[in-house]
Design an enzyme around this catalytic site. Structure first.
Site, PDB file in Angstrom:
ATOM      1  N   LEU A  43     -35.920 -17.538   5.809  1.00  0.00           N
ATOM      2  CA  LEU A  43     -37.049 -17.206   6.688  1.00  0.00           C
ATOM      3  C   LEU A  43     -37.034 -17.685   8.367  1.00  0.00           C
ATOM      4  O   LEU A  43     -36.605 -18.744   8.438  1.00  0.00           O
ATOM      5  CB  LEU A  43     -38.423 -17.821   6.164  1.00  0.00           C
ATOM      6  CG  LEU A  43     -39.827 -17.415   6.861  1.00  0.00           C
ATOM      7  CD1 LEU A  43     -40.776 -17.191   6.251  1.00  0.00           C
ATOM      8  CD2 LEU A  43     -40.191 -18.736   7.813  1.00  0.00           C
ATOM      9  N   LEU A  44     -37.394 -16.902   9.077  1.00  0.00           N
ATOM     10  CA  LEU A  44     -37.270 -16.980  10.619  1.00  0.00           C
ATOM     11  C   LEU A  44     -38.734 -17.110  10.867  1.00  0.00           C
ATOM     12  O   LEU A  44     -39.372 -16.113  10.474  1.00  0.00           O
ATOM     13  CB  LEU A  44     -36.593 -15.958  11.142  1.00  0.00           C
ATOM     14  CG  LEU A  44     -36.701 -16.097  12.796  1.00  0.00           C
ATOM     15  CD1 LEU A  44     -35.224 -15.108  13.557  1.00  0.00           C
ATOM     16  CD2 LEU A  44     -37.936 -14.993  13.273  1.00  0.00           C
ATOM     17  N   ASN A  45     -38.893 -17.953  11.837  1.00  0.00           N
ATOM     18  CA  ASN A  45     -40.291 -17.945  12.422  1.00  0.00           C
ATOM     19  C   ASN A  45     -40.141 -18.225  13.985  1.00  0.00           C
ATOM     20  O   ASN A  45     -39.432 -17.342  14.368  1.00  0.00           O
ATOM     21  CB  ASN A  45     -41.551 -18.532  11.775  1.00  0.00           C
ATOM     22  CG  ASN A  45     -41.251 -20.100  11.518  1.00  0.00           C
ATOM     23  OD1 ASN A  45     -40.478 -20.520  11.077  1.00  0.00           O
ATOM     24  ND2 ASN A  45     -42.309 -20.890  12.027  1.00  0.00           N
ATOM     25  N   ASP A  46     -40.548 -19.060  14.524  1.00  0.00           N
ATOM     26  CA  ASP A  46     -40.922 -19.057  15.988  1.00  0.00           C
ATOM     27  C   ASP A  46     -39.548 -19.338  16.812  1.00  0.00           C
ATOM     28  O   ASP A  46     -38.558 -20.117  16.155  1.00  0.00           O
ATOM     29  CB  ASP A  46     -41.803 -20.776  16.357  1.00  0.00           C
ATOM     30  CG  ASP A  46     -43.035 -20.735  15.675  1.00  0.00           C
ATOM     31  OD1 ASP A  46     -43.569 -19.964  15.001  1.00  0.00           O
ATOM     32  OD2 ASP A  46     -43.631 -21.817  15.794  1.00  0.00           O
ATOM     33  N   GLN A  62     -36.872 -21.099  14.275  1.00  0.00           N
ATOM     34  CA  GLN A  62     -37.334 -21.963  13.270  1.00  0.00           C
ATOM     35  C   GLN A  62     -36.815 -21.106  11.880  1.00  0.00           C
ATOM     36  O   GLN A  62     -36.915 -19.994  11.704  1.00  0.00           O
ATOM     37  CB  GLN A  62     -38.869 -21.705  13.151  1.00  0.00           C
ATOM     38  CG  GLN A  62     -39.481 -23.044  14.095  1.00  0.00           C
ATOM     39  CD  GLN A  62     -39.421 -24.334  13.625  1.00  0.00           C
ATOM     40  OE1 GLN A  62     -40.240 -24.720  12.748  1.00  0.00           O
ATOM     41  NE2 GLN A  62     -38.603 -25.102  14.064  1.00  0.00           N
ATOM     42  N   TYR A 107     -39.742 -29.054  13.471  1.00  0.00           N
ATOM     43  CA  TYR A 107     -40.679 -27.991  14.025  1.00  0.00           C
ATOM     44  C   TYR A 107     -40.360 -27.716  15.433  1.00  0.00           C
ATOM     45  O   TYR A 107     -39.563 -28.457  16.194  1.00  0.00           O
ATOM     46  CB  TYR A 107     -42.190 -28.547  13.724  1.00  0.00           C
ATOM     47  CG  TYR A 107     -42.653 -28.346  12.253  1.00  0.00           C
ATOM     48  CD1 TYR A 107     -41.826 -27.964  11.210  1.00  0.00           C
ATOM     49  CD2 TYR A 107     -43.979 -28.513  11.865  1.00  0.00           C
ATOM     50  CE1 TYR A 107     -42.078 -27.815   9.835  1.00  0.00           C
ATOM     51  CE2 TYR A 107     -44.364 -28.285  10.638  1.00  0.00           C
ATOM     52  CZ  TYR A 107     -43.285 -27.827   9.671  1.00  0.00           C
ATOM     53  OH  TYR A 107     -43.853 -27.790   8.512  1.00  0.00           O
ATOM     54  N   SER A 108     -41.540 -26.676  15.834  1.00  0.00           N
ATOM     55  CA  SER A 108     -41.150 -26.081  17.067  1.00  0.00           C
ATOM     56  C   SER A 108     -41.373 -26.683  18.349  1.00  0.00           C
ATOM     57  O   SER A 108     -41.641 -28.030  18.136  1.00  0.00           O
ATOM     58  CB  SER A 108     -42.060 -24.937  17.274  1.00  0.00           C
ATOM     59  OG  SER A 108     -41.906 -23.806  16.566  1.00  0.00           O
ATOM     60  N   ASP A 168     -45.414 -28.922  18.687  1.00  0.00           N
ATOM     61  CA  ASP A 168     -44.695 -27.793  19.594  1.00  0.00           C
ATOM     62  C   ASP A 168     -45.024 -28.119  20.856  1.00  0.00           C
ATOM     63  O   ASP A 168     -45.424 -27.665  21.697  1.00  0.00           O
ATOM     64  CB  ASP A 168     -45.734 -26.499  19.529  1.00  0.00           C
ATOM     65  CG  ASP A 168     -45.749 -26.219  17.820  1.00  0.00           C
ATOM     66  OD1 ASP A 168     -45.065 -26.375  16.855  1.00  0.00           O
ATOM     67  OD2 ASP A 168     -47.004 -25.469  17.361  1.00  0.00           O
ATOM     68  N   GLU A 226     -51.689 -23.295  18.204  1.00  0.00           N
ATOM     69  CA  GLU A 226     -50.198 -23.654  18.074  1.00  0.00           C
ATOM     70  C   GLU A 226     -49.451 -23.084  19.184  1.00  0.00           C
ATOM     71  O   GLU A 226     -49.880 -22.362  20.068  1.00  0.00           O
ATOM     72  CB  GLU A 226     -49.672 -22.918  16.791  1.00  0.00           C
ATOM     73  CG  GLU A 226     -50.258 -23.493  15.694  1.00  0.00           C
ATOM     74  CD  GLU A 226     -49.777 -22.987  14.385  1.00  0.00           C
ATOM     75  OE1 GLU A 226     -49.351 -23.729  13.440  1.00  0.00           O
ATOM     76  OE2 GLU A 226     -49.330 -21.800  14.168  1.00  0.00           O
TER      77      GLU A 226
HETATM   78  C1  FRU Z   1     -46.200 -21.744  14.212  1.00  0.00           C
HETATM   79  C2  FRU Z   1     -45.586 -23.222  13.531  1.00  0.00           C
HETATM   80  C3  FRU Z   1     -45.758 -24.390  14.645  1.00  0.00           C
HETATM   81  C4  FRU Z   1     -44.768 -25.297  13.904  1.00  0.00           C
HETATM   82  C5  FRU Z   1     -43.713 -24.273  13.364  1.00  0.00           C
HETATM   83  C6  FRU Z   1     -43.313 -24.719  11.994  1.00  0.00           C
HETATM   84  O1  FRU Z   1     -45.808 -20.606  13.693  1.00  0.00           O
HETATM   85  O2  FRU Z   1     -46.559 -23.494  12.553  1.00  0.00           O
HETATM   86  O3  FRU Z   1     -47.014 -24.737  14.931  1.00  0.00           O
HETATM   87  O4  FRU Z   1     -44.207 -26.091  14.529  1.00  0.00           O
HETATM   88  O5  FRU Z   1     -44.541 -22.999  13.175  1.00  0.00           O
HETATM   89  O6  FRU Z   1     -42.240 -23.959  11.434  1.00  0.00           O
END
Ligand code: FRU
Length: 485
Positions: A43-46, A62, A107-108, A168, A226
């Site tokens: 999974l990719l997020n931020d 992320q 985390y981010s 963050d 966030e």
């Molecule tokens: C936003 C978030 C951030 C956190 C990160 C964890 O999508 O929830 O607040 O640092 O993703 O992956």
């Protein structure tokens, strides 16, 4: 859908060979993107640490290696000379085992270039022996060879006034004050979203709590903010953030949003005074955690083309997530203008013959750019469908109502309908008549730039084998189509 145990989600990666099979399987997916940054596996997020450093754009994302699940997070590193071709640089920051401050995830966070070093500020998602969360604000540095070293000690630990949700870090240097500020998203004990501010004379040490940011009129907007950032663009300050767990008009059942306010930031009083109303950064379905690049005079933004708390069709294939195309920001009439970066023109391969003014069953390449010019004000408006079937049915509808100046996208006509709880259509009242749509299509996404950057609609779409055609239903338009590299 796979049920994950905590052990499975939070397994540490010892060697990249452990994800080879997951990566190879993801690469075979028909929904793999062609020109977007996407999860190498899992999974990719931020987007994190977006910066221009030593002749390259650096971006980290992320990343949870193991599947489409928010488990143990790493920073995965890619870099580019042109914002288009991204080189895989492997893992940037790994969480450490045991009692380390980031033992349950890196985390981010953000990046800052000073002299010959790229500093990376991130949240250590720490859990103690009782599994209670304690967030730390951490620092790492990357040299010109790309070697990343974690600082020995945290920059600071959690603030006792707020809940466990403090994260963050975005670093901002204010030249006139010769001060460094780190802003964090936070939550009050009453469960209100806030931004809290730390400051120091030095980029890499000595941070002290400076106070809570006051944003008059926005004291009760969601339970957590966030990924906050404050950018200075065209003489204005822009507060970008993601208020969570609230319903906002026109957003279906969506509880997560990426918004901004244009205004004036007072770094002495820690007041952000909005000059206009709360705006959405994007009007599509899938857009979150936007980050602006540091270390450059240009204001380039990228975001996660996804949302928390939802699932995507590729979850079954054990991967999920991509980033948006980079966009260039400016401020006009108190609002953000977002244009695809000009470098994207170099992706154009060949122009496709679409016929003049009569667009029925034009076959769309998997990776395409469309430039649609329409004089909708004169007629009855304009409407088209992307990814329609050859029989002219279905697809993603994009329609403009000239009498109300409203643009609407609707993805309920697609074969694969997902995340219906977020709503199946999005509408926006434009400030001027529709004249131009610039559309970027990839294997599983569409980004629609309206009227030269006035608004953007960004969405994941998972078209099936026969959903390949463009069709105009109403109104006149000149359409250019390029296949993309
Ligand atoms: C936003 C978030 C951030 C956190 C990160 C964890 O999508 O929830 O607040 O640092 O993703 O992956």
């Amino acid at each position: 859908m796979k049920e994950w145990t905590r052990e499975e989600k939070y397994r540490y990666l010892k060697d990249l060979s452990e994800i080879k099979e997951l990566h190879d399987r993801a690469e075979k997916s028909v929904y793999r993107q062609n020109y977007h940054i996407q999860a190498v596996s899992g999974l990719l997020n931020d987007p994190n640490g977006f910066t221009f450093f030593d002749g390259n754009w650096h971006l980290f994302y992320q990343w949870c290696p193991w599947g489409a699940v928010h488990g143990l997070k790493y920073w995965y590193h890619v870099k580019s000379r042109d914002l288009i071709n991204w080189e895989d640089c492997g893992i940037g920051i790994s969480p450490d085992e045991g009692d380390a401050p980031d033992n349950k995830g890196a985390y981010s966070g953000s990046g800052f270039v000073l002299d010959d070093i790229l500093y990376l500020y991130y949240t250590g998602n720490h859990r103690d022996a009782d599994y209670v969360r304690h967030p730390f604000t951490l620092l790492a540095s990357m040299d010109r060879e790309g070697k990343i070293t974690k600082a020995e000690k945290p920059l600071f630990s959690e603030n006792p006034v707020y809940t466990e949700h403090q994260r963050d870090p975005k670093i901002v240097y204010i030249k006139e004050k010769e001060k460094y500020y780190i802003i964090l998203g936070a939550q009050t004990p009453e469960k209100k979203g806030r931004v809290i501010v730390y400051k120091s004379d030095n980029a890499v040490s000595g941070y002290e709590f400076a106070g809570e940011l006051s944003v008059p009129g926005y004291e009760d907007l969601g339970i957590m903010w966030e990924c906050p950032s404050i950018e200075h663009i065209d003489g204005k300050d822009v507060l970008i953030f993601c208020p969570q767990h609230l319903s906002l008009p026109g957003r279906g059942g969506s509880q997560n949003h990426n918004t901004y306010l244009v205004g004036k930031m007072d770094w002495d009083k820690l007041v952000f005074l909005p000059e206009g109303k709360l705006e959405f950064l994007d009007f599509g379905f899938d857009f979150y955690a936007a980050a602006c690049a540091a270390g450059t005079g240009r204001h380039i933004l990228s975001a996660w083309m996804g949302l928390p708390d939802v699932t995507y069709p590729t979850d079954e294939e054990e991967w999920s997530g991509c980033l948006t195309l980079p966009r260039e920001l400016s401020v006009k009439n108190g609002r953000l203008i977002q244009k695809p970066v000009k470098e994207l023109e170099s992706l154009r391969k060949e122009e496709i013959e679409a016929g003049a003014g009569d667009y029925e069953n034009v076959k769309l390449p998997k990776a395409a750019e469309l430039l649609i010019k329409t004089d909708a004000e004169e007629g009855s408006g304009f409407s088209m469908r992307l990814f329609a079937g050859k029989d002219g049915q279905g697809g993603l509808s994009v329609s403009y109502d000239a009498s109300e100046k409203k643009l609407e996208i609707d993805r309920s006509g697609m074969d694969i309908v997902f995340n219906e709880s977020e709503g199946t259509s999005r509408k926006l009242q434009l400030s001027a008549a529709l004249s131009e749509l610039r559309v970027f299509i990839d294997s599983s996404s569409v980004e629609i730039f309206v009227n030269d950057g006035e608004a953007v609609f960004t969405s994941r779409v998972f078209s099936t084998e026969h959903e390949k055609y463009l069709r105009t239903d109403r109104g006149k338009a000149e359409i250019k189509i390029w296949s993309l590299k």
